[in-house]
Design an enzyme around this catalytic site. Structure first.
Site, PDB file in Angstrom:
ATOM      1  N   GLU A 123      -6.877  -9.088  -5.948  1.00 50.64           N
ATOM      2  CA  GLU A 123      -6.549  -8.361  -4.727  1.00 50.64           C
ATOM      3  C   GLU A 123      -7.489  -8.767  -3.595  1.00 50.64           C
ATOM      4  O   GLU A 123      -8.588  -8.193  -3.460  1.00 50.64           O
ATOM      5  CB  GLU A 123      -6.684  -6.854  -4.957  1.00 50.64           C
ATOM      6  CG  GLU A 123      -5.735  -6.313  -6.002  1.00 50.64           C
ATOM      7  CD  GLU A 123      -5.352  -4.879  -5.684  1.00 50.64           C
ATOM      8  OE1 GLU A 123      -4.151  -4.607  -5.634  1.00 50.64           O
ATOM      9  OE2 GLU A 123      -6.244  -4.059  -5.445  1.00 50.64           O
TER      10      GLU A 123
ATOM     11  N   SER B  55      -0.615  -5.877   0.010  1.00 48.70           N
ATOM     12  CA  SER B  55       0.583  -5.828   0.858  1.00 48.70           C
ATOM     13  C   SER B  55       1.803  -6.475   0.210  1.00 48.70           C
ATOM     14  O   SER B  55       2.648  -7.052   0.911  1.00 48.70           O
ATOM     15  CB  SER B  55       0.303  -6.437   2.236  1.00 48.70           C
ATOM     16  OG  SER B  55      -0.730  -5.705   2.886  1.00 48.70           O
TER      17      SER B  55
ATOM     18  N   ASN C 198      -0.088   1.624  -7.370  1.00 49.48           N
ATOM     19  CA  ASN C 198      -1.366   2.319  -7.174  1.00 49.48           C
ATOM     20  C   ASN C 198      -1.156   3.279  -6.009  1.00 49.48           C
ATOM     21  O   ASN C 198      -1.085   2.860  -4.857  1.00 49.48           O
ATOM     22  CB  ASN C 198      -2.473   1.309  -6.841  1.00 49.48           C
ATOM     23  CG  ASN C 198      -3.758   2.003  -6.409  1.00 49.48           C
ATOM     24  OD1 ASN C 198      -3.953   3.189  -6.685  1.00 49.48           O
ATOM     25  ND2 ASN C 198      -4.620   1.276  -5.732  1.00 49.48           N
TER      26      ASN C 198
ATOM     27  N   HIS D 204     -11.254  -1.200  -8.333  1.00 46.59           N
ATOM     28  CA  HIS D 204     -10.500  -1.427  -7.091  1.00 46.59           C
ATOM     29  C   HIS D 204     -11.506  -1.578  -5.940  1.00 46.59           C
ATOM     30  O   HIS D 204     -12.543  -0.912  -5.916  1.00 46.59           O
ATOM     31  CB  HIS D 204      -9.555  -0.250  -6.832  1.00 46.59           C
ATOM     32  CG  HIS D 204      -8.558  -0.528  -5.767  1.00 46.59           C
ATOM     33  ND1 HIS D 204      -8.877  -0.477  -4.428  1.00 46.59           N
ATOM     34  CD2 HIS D 204      -7.256  -0.882  -5.826  1.00 46.59           C
ATOM     35  CE1 HIS D 204      -7.805  -0.789  -3.719  1.00 46.59           C
ATOM     36  NE2 HIS D 204      -6.801  -1.035  -4.548  1.00 46.59           N
TER      37      HIS D 204
ATOM     38  N   GLY E 123       0.324  -1.003  -3.628  1.00 46.99           N
ATOM     39  CA  GLY E 123      -0.109   0.251  -3.020  1.00 46.99           C
ATOM     40  C   GLY E 123       1.023   0.892  -2.236  1.00 46.99           C
ATOM     41  O   GLY E 123       1.899   1.547  -2.806  1.00 46.99           O
TER      42      GLY E 123
ATOM     43  N   GLY F 239      -3.529  -3.118   2.184  1.00 49.10           N
ATOM     44  CA  GLY F 239      -3.192  -2.093   3.166  1.00 49.10           C
ATOM     45  C   GLY F 239      -3.179  -2.605   4.598  1.00 49.10           C
ATOM     46  O   GLY F 239      -3.128  -1.820   5.544  1.00 49.10           O
TER      47      GLY F 239
ATOM     48  N   GLU G 111     -11.516  -0.472  -3.082  1.00 46.58           N
ATOM     49  CA  GLU G 111     -11.812   0.779  -2.362  1.00 46.58           C
ATOM     50  C   GLU G 111     -12.877   1.590  -3.094  1.00 46.58           C
ATOM     51  O   GLU G 111     -13.647   2.315  -2.479  1.00 46.58           O
ATOM     52  CB  GLU G 111     -10.516   1.588  -2.170  1.00 46.58           C
ATOM     53  CG  GLU G 111      -9.612   0.939  -1.129  1.00 46.58           C
ATOM     54  CD  GLU G 111      -8.146   1.304  -1.231  1.00 46.58           C
ATOM     55  OE1 GLU G 111      -7.809   2.253  -1.969  1.00 46.58           O
ATOM     56  OE2 GLU G 111      -7.333   0.622  -0.580  1.00 46.58           O
TER      57      GLU G 111
ATOM     58  N   LYS H 125      -3.140   5.512  -4.898  1.00 47.22           N
ATOM     59  CA  LYS H 125      -4.370   5.884  -4.168  1.00 47.22           C
ATOM     60  C   LYS H 125      -4.390   7.415  -3.982  1.00 47.22           C
ATOM     61  O   LYS H 125      -3.953   8.120  -4.878  1.00 47.22           O
ATOM     62  CB  LYS H 125      -4.444   5.162  -2.819  1.00 47.22           C
ATOM     63  CG  LYS H 125      -4.125   3.677  -2.933  1.00 47.22           C
ATOM     64  CD  LYS H 125      -4.462   2.941  -1.694  1.00 47.22           C
ATOM     65  CE  LYS H 125      -3.947   1.514  -1.799  1.00 47.22           C
ATOM     66  NZ  LYS H 125      -4.579   0.624  -0.865  1.00 47.22           N
TER      67      LYS H 125
HETATM   68  C1  PEP Z   1      -3.740  -1.668  -3.669  1.00 49.15           C
HETATM   69  O1  PEP Z   1      -4.096  -0.573  -3.309  1.00 49.15           O
HETATM   70  O2  PEP Z   1      -4.115  -2.084  -4.766  1.00 49.15           O
HETATM   71  C2  PEP Z   1      -2.873  -2.450  -2.785  1.00 49.15           C
HETATM   72  C3  PEP Z   1      -2.587  -3.677  -3.096  1.00 49.15           C
HETATM   73  O3  PEP Z   1      -2.415  -1.819  -1.651  1.00 49.15           O
HETATM   74  P1  PEP Z   1      -1.269  -2.359  -0.644  1.00 49.15           P
HETATM   75  O4  PEP Z   1      -0.127  -2.826  -1.485  1.00 49.15           O
HETATM   76  O5  PEP Z   1      -0.909  -1.157   0.175  1.00 49.15           O
HETATM   77  O6  PEP Z   1      -1.867  -3.464   0.146  1.00 49.15           O
END
Ligand code: PEP
Length: 258
Positions: A170, A216, A13, A99, A237, A176, A101, A15
């Site tokens: 998630e 992460s 992803n 998501h 991400g 993040g 976000e 973003k």
């Molecule tokens: C995401 O944006 O779905 C995500 C898991 O981000 P990250 O891996 O950066 O935590």
């Protein structure tokens, strides 16, 4: 993972990162180091303007391109929005829906449900996100919250269509932040999601659905997370923005078939 019963999926992803030119550059680098084995499906969900460059670059490969959102309506006066059939026509196979976000920007469970139905209707694979805040985890309402998000997201999804759905767990506190859920914490919730799907559909459907962990995930922790029986892949991400890291996560999914 359990490759006997369901597909493993490693999905990126991006973003709001990378321009179309940077997308082309990334894909060239990725193709050069892409593992040959076929132990998992691979997806990269990219910003809408990068979709044409990504699709063009990955046409002859096994990497499916996805979007990060879609509108629930088929067409009309929705300035700035993109319908599911537009994504299909542009060459997308996947779309991330719900998501955290986007939920933070006001997307409701009802919106998520409408988008899931629209995506399925056009033949896209929706990667449906759910996850709890740190406050919800501390208040011990994670299971309840996740069950509610999944039930609402899947309302009206038929037994036939549920086979096309991917669910991504998630935890918001892990996205993040560099703070990953432990393999045990992630497994506990992914197993719970499978139980919710079992109750909504059947054991057969629950056994077959692909459930990802996201938050992460990186080249260092991926193997242990993916070794969990109910974690069928990752939604990644930050680490999906670097070809070498993304490839190492794909390699971490090459584990003995259970
Ligand atoms: C995401 O944006 O779905 C995500 C898991 O981000 P990250 O891996 O950066 O935590």
């Amino acid at each position: 993972m359990n490759r006997k019963y369901r597909k493993t999926l490693i999905a990126g992803n991006w973003k709001m990162n990378k321009t179309p030119s940077q997308t082309k550059e990334f894909m060239t680098q990725l193709k050069a180091i892409m593992p040959k084995g076929r132990w998992c499906d691979i997806a990269l969900c990219v910003p809408a303007v990068c979709i044409p460059a990504a699709v063009r670059a990955m046409r002859e490969t096994r990497v499916g391109i996805g979007a990060e959102n879609c509108n629930a309506n088929p067409s009309g006066a929705y300035t700035g929005e993109i319908a599911a059939d537009m994504l299909v026509d542009a060459g997308c196979k996947y779309v991330i829906i719900g998501h955290s976000e986007r939920r933070a920007m006001g997307e409701t469970d009802a919106d998520v449900n409408a988008k899931v139905l629209a995506a399925l209707n056009e033949g896209l694979i929706p990667i449906v996100c759910c996850g709890e805040t740190l406050e919800q985890r501390d208040a011990d309402v994670t299971a309840e919250h996740i069950a509610m998000q999944i039930k609402l997201a899947l309302q009206g999804v038929s037994e036939e269509k549920i086979r096309k759905v991917v669910i991504a767990y998630e935890p918001i506190w892990a996205i993040g932040t560099g703070r990953t859920a432990t393999p045990e914490q992630a497994e506990e919730v992914c197993e719970h999601i499978r139980t919710v799907v079992r109750k909504l559909y059947s054991s057969k459907h629950a056994r077959a659905i692909t459930i990802l962990y996201g938050g992460s995930m990186n080249e260092k922790n991926a193997y242990d997370l993916l070794a969990q029986p109910d974690i069928d892949g990752g939604l990644i991400g930050g680490a999906s923005l670097v070809p070498e890291k993304f490839v190492q996560i794909i390699e971490a999914a090459n584990q003995p078939v259970m």
